[in-house]
Design an enzyme around this catalytic site. Structure first.
Site, short mmCIF file in Angstrom:
data_model
loop_
_atom_site.label_atom_id
_atom_site.label_comp_id
_atom_site.label_asym_id
_atom_site.label_seq_id
_atom_site.Cartn_x
_atom_site.Cartn_y
_atom_site.Cartn_z
N TYR A 229 -17.19 -6.83 -15.50
CA TYR A 229 -16.21 -7.48 -14.61
C TYR A 229 -16.14 -8.98 -14.92
CZ TYR A 229 -13.87 -8.90 -10.28
OH TYR A 229 -12.98 -9.42 -9.39
N SER B 52 -11.20 -14.45 -11.13
CA SER B 52 -12.26 -14.31 -10.13
C SER B 52 -13.25 -15.45 -10.30
CB SER B 52 -12.99 -12.98 -10.35
OG SER B 52 -14.21 -12.97 -9.62
N LYS C 237 -12.88 -11.02 -16.47
CA LYS C 237 -12.20 -12.09 -15.74
C LYS C 237 -12.26 -13.42 -16.51
CE LYS C 237 -10.70 -9.73 -12.24
NZ LYS C 237 -9.27 -9.60 -11.96
N ASN D 57 -2.25 -8.70 -10.91
CA ASN D 57 -3.30 -8.65 -9.88
C ASN D 57 -4.19 -7.41 -9.98
OD1 ASN D 57 -4.40 -8.98 -6.95
ND2 ASN D 57 -3.36 -6.99 -6.93
N GLY E 293 -0.79 -3.72 -8.75
CA GLY E 293 -1.86 -3.41 -7.79
C GLY E 293 -1.46 -3.86 -6.39
N ALA F 36 -17.05 -10.62 -17.60
CA ALA F 36 -16.48 -10.87 -18.94
C ALA F 36 -14.97 -10.64 -18.95
CB ALA F 36 -17.16 -9.97 -19.97
N ASP G 298 0.26 3.02 -14.32
CA ASP G 298 -1.12 2.62 -14.58
C ASP G 298 -1.02 1.49 -15.59
OD1 ASP G 298 -3.62 2.26 -15.74
OD2 ASP G 298 -4.18 4.37 -15.55
N VAL G 299 -1.31 0.27 -15.14
CA VAL G 299 -1.03 -0.89 -16.00
C VAL G 299 -2.02 -1.06 -17.16
CG1 VAL G 299 0.32 -2.20 -14.32
CG2 VAL G 299 -2.18 -2.47 -14.37
N1 LIG Z 1 -11.78 -8.89 -3.25
C1 LIG Z 1 -12.43 -9.84 -3.86
O1 LIG Z 1 -13.49 -10.30 -3.39
C2 LIG Z 1 -11.89 -10.43 -5.14
C3 LIG Z 1 -12.42 -11.66 -5.57
C4 LIG Z 1 -11.95 -12.21 -6.74
C5 LIG Z 1 -10.97 -11.57 -7.48
N2 LIG Z 1 -10.47 -10.37 -7.05
C6 LIG Z 1 -9.44 -9.74 -7.87
O2 LIG Z 1 -8.25 -9.61 -7.12
C7 LIG Z 1 -7.50 -8.50 -7.59
C8 LIG Z 1 -7.15 -7.60 -6.41
O3 LIG Z 1 -8.36 -7.11 -5.85
P1 LIG Z 1 -8.51 -6.55 -4.36
O4 LIG Z 1 -9.71 -7.19 -3.79
O5 LIG Z 1 -7.21 -6.63 -3.66
O6 LIG Z 1 -8.91 -5.06 -4.72
P2 LIG Z 1 -8.40 -3.64 -4.15
O7 LIG Z 1 -9.32 -2.65 -4.75
O8 LIG Z 1 -8.25 -3.71 -2.68
O9 LIG Z 1 -6.94 -3.52 -4.80
C9 LIG Z 1 -6.75 -3.39 -6.18
C10 LIG Z 1 -5.43 -2.72 -6.43
O10 LIG Z 1 -5.24 -2.58 -7.86
C11 LIG Z 1 -4.82 -1.24 -8.11
N3 LIG Z 1 -5.17 -0.83 -9.48
C12 LIG Z 1 -6.42 -0.68 -9.98
N4 LIG Z 1 -6.33 -0.22 -11.25
C13 LIG Z 1 -5.01 -0.11 -11.54
C14 LIG Z 1 -4.29 0.32 -12.69
N5 LIG Z 1 -4.91 0.72 -13.81
N6 LIG Z 1 -2.93 0.33 -12.64
C15 LIG Z 1 -2.29 -0.07 -11.52
N7 LIG Z 1 -2.91 -0.48 -10.39
C16 LIG Z 1 -4.26 -0.49 -10.42
C17 LIG Z 1 -5.54 -0.40 -7.06
O11 LIG Z 1 -4.95 0.88 -6.91
C18 LIG Z 1 -5.38 -1.29 -5.83
O12 LIG Z 1 -4.13 -1.08 -5.21
C19 LIG Z 1 -8.37 -7.82 -8.64
O13 LIG Z 1 -7.96 -8.23 -9.92
C20 LIG Z 1 -9.76 -8.34 -8.33
O14 LIG Z 1 -10.59 -8.32 -9.44
C21 LIG Z 1 -10.91 -9.79 -5.89
#
Ligand SMILES: NC(=O)c1ccc[n+]([C@@H]2O[C@H](COP(=O)([O-])OP(=O)(O)OC[C@H]3O[C@@H](n4cnc5c(N)ncnc54)[C@H](O)[C@@H]3O)[C@@H](O)[C@H]2O)c1
Length: 246
Positions: A156, A143, A160, A91, A14, A158, A64-65
């Site tokens: 979400y 998260s 995490k 990530n 990601g 559950a 697609d992971v």
């Molecule tokens: N932004 C927040 O507030 C926040 C808080 C806590 C945790 N997180 C976690 O951090 C991580 C990154 O989130 P972010 O905020 O950068 O989100 P984002 O949506 O900006 O980026 C997520 C990335 O993951 C990729 N992705 C999604 N599904 C995928 C799949 N099946 N295969 C490959 N790539 C895939 C997307 O294309 C994107 O590039 C996530 O796991 C999210 O749950 C985010």
């Protein structure tokens, strides 16, 4: 000061945007070869281009992971080109906010598959290489929602929480092998990315004084876990929040 990840091969899922991109940039600045994985090759290439312009080394891999065949192909391609992986950052993730009563089962499955199953698939595929080289570092992005479930985000939260328990259980399992592998997770609160911009909770959190972290702060946490700065730290959860609520 010497760079903290000189020559390390870091596979980040990601990585086209948000936290994954931030981690890739920080790791590249610290000397790692960053291997960016995600679904859209063009978006990954844009991120890689920026890293190369700043003098870093970056390569892109489409996958697609949440899909086993994609993960196998990804790890085969990466290891064929680089001989192994030193750091894996799980990530990639999605969030879809809706009450359970309105949630189609397919949406629950999609969230669990993307946020949890992918962590298991990626880890299972990369671990044999780490065991063979007797070294490796796995960082899972959880998260704050894992520590206290959020209404409107049952799937979400559950998924995490499962990532957190997976990290703790695997870290202890791996330690018994005396493999030199460490497994830790980061649980951030709100982070300034597309995911948080779309969140229905955003206004509420901002209005009630919640902090929103930069991707750089999360990337610095990942750098701490990925480097010898956190040497010996295993099976642990690094919580990045400014307030003990969300
Ligand atoms: N932004 C927040 O507030 C926040 C808080 C806590 C945790 N997180 C976690 O951090 C991580 C990154 O989130 P972010 O905020 O950068 O989100 P984002 O949506 O900006 O980026 C997520 C990335 O993951 C990729 N992705 C999604 N599904 C995928 C799949 N099946 N295969 C490959 N790539 C895939 C997307 O294309 C994107 O590039 C996530 O796991 C999210 O749950 C985010």
């Amino acid at each position: 000061m010497d760079r903290l990840l000189e020559g390390k091969r870091a596979l980040i899922t990601g990585a086209a945007q948000g936290i994954g991109k931030g981690i890739a940039e920080t790791f590249a600045k610290q000397g790692a070869v960053v291997l960016l994985a995600g679904r859209r090759l063009s978006a990954l290439e844009e991120a890689a281009c920026e890293i190369r312009k700043s003098g870093g080394r970056a390569e892109c891999f489409a996958a697609d992971v949440s899909k086993e065949e994609d993960v196998c192909r990804l790890v085969n391609d990466v290891t064929a080109r680089h001989g192994g992986v030193d750091i894996l950052v799980n990530n990639a993730g999605i969030s879809k906010e809706m009450p359970l009563l309105e949630m189609p089962v397919q949406v629950f499955d999609e969230i669990m598959n993307t946020n949890m199953r992918s962590v298991m698939l990626m880890t299972k595929a990369v671990l044999p290489y780490m065991v063979e080289q007797k070294e490796g570092n796995i960082i899972n992005i959880g998260s704050g929602a894992a520590l206290r479930g959020l209404p409107g985000s049952v799937a979400y939260s559950a998924s995490k929480a499962a990532v957190v328990c997976f990290t703790q259980a695997l870290g202890d399992e791996i330690r018994r092998l005396e493999s030199g592998i460490r497994v830790n997770a980061i649980c951030p609160g709100p982070v300034d990315t597309e995911m948080f911009k779309k969140s229905e909770r955003r206004e509420f959190i901002l209005q009630s004084g919640g902090d929103v972290f930069s991707t750089e702060t999360v990337a610095n946490g990942a750098l701490f876990l990925a480097s010898s700065m956190s040497g010996g730290m295993n099976s642990q959860i690094l919580v990045l929040r400014g307030i003990n609520r969300w």
